[in-house]
Design an enzyme around this catalytic site. Structure first.
Site, PDB file in Angstrom:
ATOM      1  N   ASP A 267      16.099   0.382 -11.083  1.00 39.84           N
ATOM      2  CA  ASP A 267      16.841   1.423 -11.799  1.00 39.84           C
ATOM      3  C   ASP A 267      16.579   1.425 -13.298  1.00 39.84           C
ATOM      4  O   ASP A 267      17.168   2.210 -14.042  1.00 39.84           O
ATOM      5  CB  ASP A 267      18.346   1.294 -11.541  1.00 39.84           C
ATOM      6  CG  ASP A 267      18.924  -0.046 -11.994  1.00 39.84           C
ATOM      7  OD1 ASP A 267      18.138  -0.907 -12.459  1.00 39.84           O
ATOM      8  OD2 ASP A 267      20.149  -0.235 -11.883  1.00 39.84           O
TER       9      ASP A 267
ATOM     10  N   THR B  45      -0.440 -24.760  -6.340  1.00 39.33           N
ATOM     11  CA  THR B  45      -0.021 -25.141  -7.690  1.00 39.33           C
ATOM     12  C   THR B  45       0.264 -26.635  -7.706  1.00 39.33           C
ATOM     13  O   THR B  45       0.700 -27.213  -6.710  1.00 39.33           O
ATOM     14  CB  THR B  45       1.238 -24.381  -8.128  1.00 39.33           C
ATOM     15  OG1 THR B  45       2.329 -24.742  -7.282  1.00 39.33           O
ATOM     16  CG2 THR B  45       1.011 -22.880  -8.061  1.00 39.33           C
TER      17      THR B  45
ATOM     18  N   LEU C 159      20.430  -3.287  -8.961  1.00 36.41           N
ATOM     19  CA  LEU C 159      19.264  -2.665  -8.339  1.00 36.41           C
ATOM     20  C   LEU C 159      18.030  -3.080  -9.121  1.00 36.41           C
ATOM     21  O   LEU C 159      18.049  -3.116 -10.352  1.00 36.41           O
ATOM     22  CB  LEU C 159      19.399  -1.145  -8.321  1.00 36.41           C
ATOM     23  CG  LEU C 159      20.567  -0.596  -7.489  1.00 36.41           C
ATOM     24  CD1 LEU C 159      20.722   0.903  -7.727  1.00 36.41           C
ATOM     25  CD2 LEU C 159      20.369  -0.884  -6.003  1.00 36.41           C
TER      26      LEU C 159
ATOM     27  N   ASP D 257      12.320 -19.729  -6.241  1.00 34.06           N
ATOM     28  CA  ASP D 257      12.553 -18.742  -7.292  1.00 34.06           C
ATOM     29  C   ASP D 257      11.735 -19.028  -8.542  1.00 34.06           C
ATOM     30  O   ASP D 257      11.295 -18.104  -9.228  1.00 34.06           O
ATOM     31  CB  ASP D 257      14.044 -18.692  -7.636  1.00 34.06           C
ATOM     32  CG  ASP D 257      14.871 -18.088  -6.510  1.00 34.06           C
ATOM     33  OD1 ASP D 257      14.598 -16.934  -6.135  1.00 34.06           O
ATOM     34  OD2 ASP D 257      15.784 -18.761  -6.006  1.00 34.06           O
ATOM     35  N   GLY D 258      11.504 -20.307  -8.858  1.00 31.46           N
ATOM     36  CA  GLY D 258      10.705 -20.646 -10.027  1.00 31.46           C
ATOM     37  C   GLY D 258       9.256 -20.233  -9.869  1.00 31.46           C
ATOM     38  O   GLY D 258       8.651 -19.655 -10.783  1.00 31.46           O
ATOM     39  N   THR D 259       8.680 -20.509  -8.708  1.00 28.22           N
ATOM     40  CA  THR D 259       7.304 -20.093  -8.430  1.00 28.22           C
ATOM     41  C   THR D 259       7.185 -18.581  -8.478  1.00 28.22           C
ATOM     42  O   THR D 259       6.228 -18.028  -9.043  1.00 28.22           O
ATOM     43  CB  THR D 259       6.867 -20.611  -7.042  1.00 28.22           C
ATOM     44  OG1 THR D 259       6.899 -22.038  -7.040  1.00 28.22           O
ATOM     45  CG2 THR D 259       5.462 -20.139  -6.697  1.00 28.22           C
ATOM     46  N   LEU D 260       8.166 -17.904  -7.894  1.00 25.88           N
ATOM     47  CA  LEU D 260       8.162 -16.442  -7.888  1.00 25.88           C
ATOM     48  C   LEU D 260       8.214 -15.896  -9.308  1.00 25.88           C
ATOM     49  O   LEU D 260       7.482 -14.954  -9.651  1.00 25.88           O
ATOM     50  CB  LEU D 260       9.346 -15.933  -7.062  1.00 25.88           C
ATOM     51  CG  LEU D 260       9.530 -14.420  -6.990  1.00 25.88           C
ATOM     52  CD1 LEU D 260       8.291 -13.734  -6.424  1.00 25.88           C
ATOM     53  CD2 LEU D 260      10.762 -14.085  -6.141  1.00 25.88           C
ATOM     54  N   ARG D 261       9.065 -16.478 -10.151  1.00 28.03           N
ATOM     55  CA  ARG D 261       9.148 -16.020 -11.539  1.00 28.03           C
ATOM     56  C   ARG D 261       7.821 -16.205 -12.251  1.00 28.03           C
ATOM     57  O   ARG D 261       7.344 -15.308 -12.954  1.00 28.03           O
ATOM     58  CB  ARG D 261      10.248 -16.778 -12.291  1.00 28.03           C
ATOM     59  CG  ARG D 261      10.587 -16.173 -13.656  1.00 28.03           C
ATOM     60  CD  ARG D 261      11.159 -17.199 -14.613  1.00 28.03           C
ATOM     61  NE  ARG D 261      10.123 -18.084 -15.111  1.00 28.03           N
ATOM     62  CZ  ARG D 261       9.317 -17.793 -16.143  1.00 28.03           C
ATOM     63  NH1 ARG D 261       9.416 -16.632 -16.772  1.00 28.03           N
ATOM     64  NH2 ARG D 261       8.405 -18.658 -16.533  1.00 28.03           N
TER      65      ARG D 261
ATOM     66  N   GLU E 165      13.856 -21.468 -15.379  1.00 28.76           N
ATOM     67  CA  GLU E 165      13.194 -21.700 -16.667  1.00 28.76           C
ATOM     68  C   GLU E 165      14.260 -21.772 -17.756  1.00 28.76           C
ATOM     69  O   GLU E 165      14.973 -20.795 -18.004  1.00 28.76           O
ATOM     70  CB  GLU E 165      12.216 -20.564 -16.959  1.00 28.76           C
ATOM     71  CG  GLU E 165      11.483 -20.686 -18.283  1.00 28.76           C
ATOM     72  CD  GLU E 165      10.285 -21.613 -18.224  1.00 28.76           C
ATOM     73  OE1 GLU E 165       9.691 -21.846 -19.279  1.00 28.76           O
ATOM     74  OE2 GLU E 165       9.955 -22.089 -17.126  1.00 28.76           O
TER      75      GLU E 165
END
Length: 305
Positions: A213, A39, A210, A66-70, A268
């Site tokens: 759930d 990216t 969780l 975490d941003g890339t994962l989102r 974000e």
């Protein structure tokens, strides 16, 4: 050996990461056809997910924070595909990965590619999806000049209060939250709406959440009438503020705030006066450890390749 295919979508800053390079080589030796794409700017993750799916990949590896994962999780969910996701945590915080028990060592994280995927939920608000958590407060990360006293008393909510050096700088926002059999209205200092458990580099705002759930964990930090005095009393008594949270689990919740509230979705930004958060049950197939703390249900049978 049947060759297995996956695409690693890697944050551009990790292009020269030798650990990643070595781990990719090892997976290829194990029989994986593992393509790598980088990216560079906003929108790349979604574009690369689309290219991977068009090329027939049914397995995506998200290499970044975490941003890339989102971004990648959102792109996969919007594509309405059964392609699965492996998390390669390469960011500073790696909040979802840490809470989910994903190894931080590159080679060990990629071992999860060989583990059967599990269906996990996503959160949705304002047309955006998030895997980990939506937080609201006064910033997205604690800064160096936030006093140690404030960090101590604010506990899990500390990172929401950016740059504060004195108790007197704290101020509350008025908000109203409504969901099934739940209603709360008042002044709040901080808010966490979690599919995952932690945010801001290890702060557990939703400590028992969780990811499978079908519910979002809601954590509200109400503002006492006398903010400064109450916080000082807690500190002097050796207590933290975590025990002041109001917590519940809901399939959806509506948040209203006349003056508006700034929300952070795994990096974000989002703001608004009237926001509806919803859980999207089982929206994503993710390769997680069998004993992941964020999983509750028995694993599904392996899907045929």
């Amino acid at each position: 050996m049947t060759q297995r295919r996956a695409m690693l979508i890697l944050h551009g800053k990790q292009a020269l990461n030798e650990d990643v390079r070595d781990a990719v080589a090892d997976k290829r030796k194990q029989g994986w056809e593992l393509d790598v794409r980088l990216t560079w700017e906003a929108g790349d993750a979604r574009r690369l997910v689309g290219e991977a799916l068009a090329a027939g990949h049914r397995h995506i590896v998200a290499g970044g924070g975490d941003g890339t994962l989102r971004d990648i999780a959102e792109a996969l969910a919007l594509a309405e595909t059964q392609a699965s996701l492996t998390i390669l945590p390469l960011g500073t915080a790696n909040d979802f990965a840490r809470a989910a028990g994903v190894p931080l060592e590159v080679s060990k994280a990629l071992q999860l590619m060989d583990v059967a995927p599990r269906a996990v939920d996503l959160g949705e608000v304002g047309g955006k999806l998030f895997l980990n958590m939506a937080t609201g407060g006064f910033g997205s990360q604690v800064t160096a000049n936030t006093s140690e006293d404030l960090k101590k008393v604010l506990g899990g909510a500390a990172y929401l209060f950016t740059g504060l050096t004195r108790f007197s700088e704290l101020h509350a926002a008025h908000g109203e939250l409504t969901g099934p059999d739940f209603h709360w209205r008042g002044d709040l200092l901080a808010l966490g709406i979690g599919n995952g458990r932690q945010a801001g580099g290890g702060h557990e705002l939703c400590p028992t959440a969780l990811a499978d759930d079908g519910l979002l964990d809601i954590s509200i930090l109400p503002a006492p009438q006398e903010v400064v005095g109450t916080l000082r009393s807690l500190l002097e008594g050796g207590l933290g503020i975590d025990n002041m949270f109001i917590r519940t689990r809901l399939p959806w919740v509506e948040l209203k705030s006349a003056q508006g509230l700034d929300i952070n979705l795994d990096g974000e930004p989002l703001s608004g006066e009237d926001l509806r958060f919803e859980a999207r049950p089982g929206a994503l197939q993710v390769h997680l450890p069998a004993d992941s703390p964020v999983l509750s249900r028995a694993p599904m049978l392996n899907r045929p390749d």
